[in-house]
Design a protein around this motif. Structure first.
Motif, PDB file in Angstrom:
ATOM      1  N   GLU A 279       0.845  -1.215   0.000  1.00  9.73           N
ATOM      2  CA  GLU A 279       0.000   0.000   0.000  1.00  9.73           C
ATOM      3  C   GLU A 279       0.868   1.248   0.000  1.00  9.73           C
ATOM      4  OE1 GLU A 279      -2.866   0.007   3.259  1.00  9.73           O
ATOM      5  OE2 GLU A 279      -3.634  -1.882   2.403  1.00  9.73           O
ATOM      6  N   TRP A 280       1.911   1.224   0.864  1.00 10.97           N
ATOM      7  CA  TRP A 280       2.833   2.373   0.899  1.00 10.97           C
ATOM      8  C   TRP A 280       3.476   2.555  -0.483  1.00 10.97           C
ATOM      9  CZ3 TRP A 280       7.834   2.895  -0.513  1.00 10.97           C
ATOM     10  CH2 TRP A 280       8.420   4.145  -0.237  1.00 10.97           C
ATOM     11  N   ALA A 281       3.878   1.435  -1.078  1.00 14.75           N
ATOM     12  CA  ALA A 281       4.622   1.510  -2.347  1.00 14.75           C
ATOM     13  C   ALA A 281       3.742   2.057  -3.478  1.00 14.75           C
ATOM     14  CB  ALA A 281       5.167   0.134  -2.710  1.00 14.75           C
ATOM     15  N   ILE A 282       2.469   1.694  -3.484  1.00 14.58           N
ATOM     16  CA  ILE A 282       1.569   2.230  -4.528  1.00 14.58           C
ATOM     17  C   ILE A 282       1.425   3.737  -4.316  1.00 14.58           C
ATOM     18  CG2 ILE A 282      -0.801   2.274  -5.415  1.00 14.58           C
ATOM     19  CD1 ILE A 282      -1.040  -0.689  -4.537  1.00 14.58           C
ATOM     20  N   ALA A 283       1.160   4.128  -3.066  1.00 12.54           N
ATOM     21  CA  ALA A 283       0.902   5.553  -2.782  1.00 12.54           C
ATOM     22  C   ALA A 283       2.140   6.407  -3.062  1.00 12.54           C
ATOM     23  CB  ALA A 283       0.448   5.702  -1.336  1.00 12.54           C
ATOM     24  N   ASN A 284       3.321   5.802  -2.946  1.00 13.63           N
ATOM     25  CA  ASN A 284       4.566   6.595  -3.077  1.00 13.63           C
ATOM     26  C   ASN A 284       5.386   6.244  -4.322  1.00 13.63           C
ATOM     27  OD1 ASN A 284       4.833   8.172  -0.381  1.00 13.63           O
ATOM     28  ND2 ASN A 284       4.069   6.133   0.147  1.00 13.63           N
ATOM     29  N   TRP A 285       4.778   5.567  -5.255  1.00 17.80           N
ATOM     30  CA  TRP A 285       5.517   5.085  -6.453  1.00 17.80           C
ATOM     31  C   TRP A 285       6.024   6.265  -7.268  1.00 17.80           C
ATOM     32  CZ3 TRP A 285       8.295   1.602  -8.622  1.00 17.80           C
ATOM     33  CH2 TRP A 285       8.333   1.367  -9.983  1.00 17.80           C
ATOM     34  N   GLN A 286       7.347   6.329  -7.419  1.00 20.36           N
ATOM     35  CA  GLN A 286       7.949   7.415  -8.192  1.00 20.36           C
ATOM     36  C   GLN A 286       8.965   6.833  -9.176  1.00 20.36           C
ATOM     37  OE1 GLN A 286       8.784  11.326  -6.555  1.00 20.36           O
ATOM     38  NE2 GLN A 286       8.669  10.308  -4.564  1.00 20.36           N
ATOM     39  N   PRO A 287       8.498   6.412 -10.362  1.00 22.37           N
ATOM     40  CA  PRO A 287       9.432   5.786 -11.310  1.00 22.37           C
ATOM     41  C   PRO A 287      10.552   6.733 -11.732  1.00 22.37           C
ATOM     42  CG  PRO A 287       7.208   5.992 -12.258  1.00 22.37           C
ATOM     43  CD  PRO A 287       7.108   6.381 -10.824  1.00 22.37           C
ATOM     44  N   ASN A 288      10.311   8.044 -11.633  1.00 19.04           N
ATOM     45  CA  ASN A 288      11.377   8.998 -12.020  1.00 19.04           C
ATOM     46  C   ASN A 288      12.599   8.910 -11.109  1.00 19.04           C
ATOM     47  OD1 ASN A 288       9.395  10.028 -10.188  1.00 19.04           O
ATOM     48  ND2 ASN A 288      10.503  11.964 -10.226  1.00 19.04           N
ATOM     49  N   LEU A 289      12.445   8.239  -9.939  1.00 14.55           N
ATOM     50  CA  LEU A 289      13.604   8.095  -9.035  1.00 14.55           C
ATOM     51  C   LEU A 289      14.489   6.910  -9.393  1.00 14.55           C
ATOM     52  CD1 LEU A 289      12.038   8.716  -5.489  1.00 14.55           C
ATOM     53  CD2 LEU A 289      13.295  10.320  -6.949  1.00 14.55           C
ATOM     54  N   ILE A 290      13.969   6.037 -10.265  1.00 16.22           N
ATOM     55  CA  ILE A 290      14.726   4.820 -10.602  1.00 16.22           C
ATOM     56  C   ILE A 290      16.009   5.220 -11.338  1.00 16.22           C
ATOM     57  CG2 ILE A 290      14.679   2.674 -11.958  1.00 16.22           C
ATOM     58  CD1 ILE A 290      11.609   2.664 -11.526  1.00 16.22           C
ATOM     59  N   LYS A 291      17.105   4.633 -10.886  1.00 16.21           N
ATOM     60  CA  LYS A 291      18.392   4.993 -11.492  1.00 16.21           C
ATOM     61  C   LYS A 291      18.786   3.930 -12.505  1.00 16.21           C
ATOM     62  CE  LYS A 291      20.479   7.754  -7.955  1.00 16.21           C
ATOM     63  NZ  LYS A 291      20.367   7.361  -6.535  1.00 16.21           N
ATOM     64  N   HIS A 292      19.488   4.344 -13.521  1.00 17.72           N
ATOM     65  CA  HIS A 292      20.009   3.343 -14.443  1.00 17.72           C
ATOM     66  C   HIS A 292      21.445   3.698 -14.778  1.00 17.72           C
ATOM     67  CE1 HIS A 292      20.217   5.641 -18.185  1.00 17.72           C
ATOM     68  NE2 HIS A 292      19.168   6.289 -17.744  1.00 17.72           N
TER      69      HIS A 292
END
Ligand code: GLU
Length: 296
Positions: A279-292
């Protein structure tokens, strides 16, 4: 929010879920749920030599235990061969295919003799017709095909198919559809709007976008997640020693996967129930933070 979002997880049943495949399952599920979308499960079981008996059921039960529940019926590609054949017929009608009798070995030999880039089909069979009916695959012509696509993590990318992969196989010599074709047909038929998967497939996207354009299918949005590497620097997989996710530590695995995706779950979640973490992860999902670490 993306109205009408349809995502999917499309594992090949080559073994149980491990930390690498959890990243793809979790990332695609979170992106779908955070967009109020649908998340479908498709078992890509059209490569029997690589498959493992019971793996599909095991993947499904691990997803359930993780709380990553899918919507609707699971589809199995092995039961959908007629759809792939119809797409192949359309490509034949468009005169885009030709039979190829080359073996991997003969391709490697020709490529090295010509001094061409490894992995690029040199076009040996381009002018071959079906006259002498030896076992053959079908390749699609790529001359002059230049693809541009945007990836949500890797940014704007371009691919010149002829120089980067050459004419590629859409039907294998054993009669089965190639992955590139099957994935495109099923993403279309399942009305997938968003493909979220591992970055090991980033360089397949140009081929898939090309097939979508010649088959008249819309192109979904793409997000490629960084791949987990083994200690030897190889993509984590059963072959590189990935351990199956253990039923006893699924919560820790989910927290580690969130950290890998740079989502920074707060410390108090370490003792939380899996449902609370998700639940926390859905509410706070920020794909722009994913690093590559740069396009592979
Ligand atoms: N079946 C592929 C795999 O397990 C994934 C295909 C895709 O997501 O496009 O690697």
């Amino acid at each position: 929010m993306f109205p009408g979002y349809v995502g999917r997880f499309a594992p090949s049943p080559t073994g149980p879920l491990h930390f690498g495949s959890l990243i793809t399952a979790l990332g695609s599920w979170l992106d779908a749920r955070a967009n109020n979308g649908t998340w479908l499960l498709r078992i890509e079981d059209i490569d029997p030599p690589r498959e493992h008996p019971g793996a599909a059921d095991r993947i499904k039960s691990t997803l359930d235990a993780l709380g990553l529940h899918w919507d609707g019926e699971v589809i199995y590609q092995s039961q959908r061969l007629a759809y792939f054949d119809s797409a192949l017929e359309l490509l034949v009608e468009k005169e885009l295919l030709y039979p190829c009798v080359c073996s991997r070995k003969s391709i490697r030999k020709t490529v090295s003799e010509l001094g061409h880039a490894a992995g690029v089909y040199p076009g040996t069979c381009l002018n071959r017709t079906h006259e002498n009916d030896q076992p053959h695959s079908l390749r699609i012509k790529t001359s002059g095909v230049h693809i541009e696509f945007a990836d949500q993590i890797y940014g704007d990318l371009t691919e010149d198919l002829a120089s980067e992969c050459g004419d590629f196989v859409v039907k294998r010599r054993d009669g089965l559809p190639a992955y590139q074709l099957a994935v495109v047909v099923d993403d279309f038929q399942q009305t997938i709007t968003h493909v979220v998967r591992g970055a090991d497939l980033l360089d397949n996207t140009g081929r898939q976008a090309y097939l979508q354009s010649v088959l008249g299918y819309p192109r979904p949005a793409y997000m490629h997640l960084p791949v987990v590497l083994s200690s030897a620097g190889k993509k984590l997989s059963k072959q590189t020693g990935a351990l199956p996710l253990a039923d006893t530590s699924l919560t820790d695995s989910v927290l580690s996967a969130l950290r890998f995706l740079n989502q920074d779950p707060p410390g108090e979640l370490s003792n939380a129930l899996n449902t609370e973490i998700l639940e926390w992860a859905i509410a706070n999902w920020q794909p722009n933070l994913i690093k590559h670490a740069g396009a592979p």
